[in-house]
Design a protein around this motif. Structure first.
Motif, PDB file in Angstrom:
ATOM      1  N   ILE A   5       7.910 -23.004  69.820  1.00  0.00           N
ATOM      2  CA  ILE A   5       8.567 -22.193  68.799  1.00  0.00           C
ATOM      3  C   ILE A   5       9.888 -21.684  69.363  1.00  0.00           C
ATOM      4  O   ILE A   5       9.970 -21.287  70.531  1.00  0.00           O
ATOM      5  N   ALA A  61       8.763 -24.459  64.893  1.00  0.00           N
ATOM      6  CA  ALA A  61       9.221 -23.473  63.918  1.00  0.00           C
ATOM      7  C   ALA A  61      10.466 -22.806  64.471  1.00  0.00           C
ATOM      8  O   ALA A  61      10.634 -22.675  65.685  1.00  0.00           O
ATOM      9  N   THR A  83      10.977 -28.386  59.249  1.00  0.00           N
ATOM     10  CA  THR A  83      10.752 -27.277  60.180  1.00  0.00           C
ATOM     11  C   THR A  83      10.564 -25.970  59.417  1.00  0.00           C
ATOM     12  O   THR A  83      11.459 -25.559  58.672  1.00  0.00           O
ATOM     13  N   PRO A  84       9.429 -25.298  59.574  1.00  0.00           N
ATOM     14  CA  PRO A  84       9.226 -24.024  58.871  1.00  0.00           C
ATOM     15  C   PRO A  84      10.045 -22.904  59.502  1.00  0.00           C
ATOM     16  O   PRO A  84      10.409 -22.957  60.683  1.00  0.00           O
ATOM     17  N   LEU A 118       1.271 -20.628  60.909  1.00  0.00           N
ATOM     18  CA  LEU A 118       1.440 -21.905  61.605  1.00  0.00           C
ATOM     19  C   LEU A 118       0.103 -22.580  61.876  1.00  0.00           C
ATOM     20  O   LEU A 118       0.010 -23.809  61.881  1.00  0.00           O
ATOM     21  N   GLY A 122       0.933 -23.611  57.012  1.00  0.00           N
ATOM     22  CA  GLY A 122       2.296 -23.963  57.388  1.00  0.00           C
ATOM     23  C   GLY A 122       3.373 -23.388  56.517  1.00  0.00           C
ATOM     24  O   GLY A 122       4.523 -23.841  56.553  1.00  0.00           O
ATOM     25  N   LEU A 294       7.318 -19.061  56.390  1.00  0.00           N
ATOM     26  CA  LEU A 294       6.031 -18.622  56.917  1.00  0.00           C
ATOM     27  C   LEU A 294       5.746 -17.187  56.472  1.00  0.00           C
ATOM     28  O   LEU A 294       6.548 -16.284  56.712  1.00  0.00           O
TER      29      LEU A 294
END
Length: 298
Positions: A5, A61, A83-84, A118, A122, A294
């Motif tokens: 992350i 992320a 990509t979150p 996550l 997601g 998120l």
């Protein structure tokens, strides 16, 4: 999904809260089993380059730590990718976080929510606005409010928030309606005199001013608020209602919904997420589901 992350940190957000928030957020994420690295840019363009590099390299992320400024940069880095985005909101305004029901000024709680999401579904797909190649998450402002920003940005004294208070008073003294040309979607061009026009992907800007109070970030549409010509006394009377969103019922205020809007006016700068976009004319379009956020609740 990668267990790596990236914390994307603005250390100056909220008078230093960004730097202080990074450590507890990172600790929570590491305790949840994630590897954490931090990105801090020398300036906004450098920060955006670093964030985009992290996304391109496959980070699991991108987590914006700071206020609406760093969140806006993060949105530009992840928009249109898989990509979150996580948000640890510790800035002054935090309008993007509030619009989505995210924790504000609670870095540990925000990090716990990010870790849970996550490991779960997601995140949730939410809309963004786009002008040219740039994205925004909250409101595109033009007219009286952007003139206040223009004046405040030119001033060297006083400093901080007081600068914009002085700029607001100066613009009130010079208040005049703006002749706009507006087009909603592919409809006809309309000629409108207005004090301001705000294009909302989300409901608020400026630290809780709900200028587009009914805007949603999951309906594929902007809410556009047009405040017609008004006197200084009327503007001062209506202004406090913006924090509750009750200004929308005022007879001088009209609202519209559209997936695309073009604004044109002489001498007016457009601002989105509090950052200057450039002079009008500008065309903004909604991008449905542009980012996976998120912890989004609304």
């Amino acid at each position: 999904m990668s267990s790596d992350i990236t914390l994307f940190v603005n250390p100056t957000a909220g008078r230093g809260r960004g730097a202080r928030a990074a450590q507890p957020a990172a600790q929570v994420l590491r305790e949840a089993g994630f590897a954490v690295r931090t990105v801090v840019g020398e300036n906004a363009p450098d920060a955006l380059r670093r964030a985009r590099r992290a996304v391109a390299e496959g980070t699991g992320a991108l987590v914006a730590v700071g206020g609406d400024g760093v969140t806006s940069l993060a949105l530009r880095a992840v928009a249109g990718t898989l990509t979150p985005l996580g948000v640890v909101a510790v800035g002054t305004g935090n309008d993007f976080a509030r619009a989505h029901g995210l924790p504000v000024r609670s870095p540990a709680a925000a990090a716990q929510l990010i870790a849970r999401e996550l490991k779960g579904d997601g995140g949730r797909a939410v809309d963004l606005g786009r002008v040219g190649e740039g994205y925004f998450g909250t409101v595109l402002a033009s007219g009286f409010d952007s003139r206040v920003n223009d004046r405040g940005n030119r001033m060297r004294f006083p400093s901080g928030r007081l600068r914009y208070d002085v700029a607001l008073l100066a613009e009130l003294a010079a208040l005049r309606p703006v002749p706009y040309r507006i087009r909603f979607d592919d409809g006809p061009e309309q000629h409108v005199e207005a004090t301001l026009v705000a294009v909302g992907n989300a409901s608020s800007y400026g630290g809780g001013m709900r200028i587009c109070a009914d805007a949603r970030t999951d309906d594929g549409l902007f809410d556009i608020t047009v405040v017609g010509p008004c006197s200084r006394a009327t503007l001062l009377a209506v202004f406090p209602k913006v924090y509750r969103g009750t200004h929308l019922g005022h007879p001088l205020v009209t609202t519209h919904r559209a997936a695309k809007v073009t604004l044109a006016a002489e001498g007016i700068t457009g601002y989105a997420d509090g950052e200057p976009l450039g002079p009008l004319p500008l065309t903004a379009e909604t991008v449905p589901g542009a980012v996976r956020l998120l912890g989004a609740r609304c």
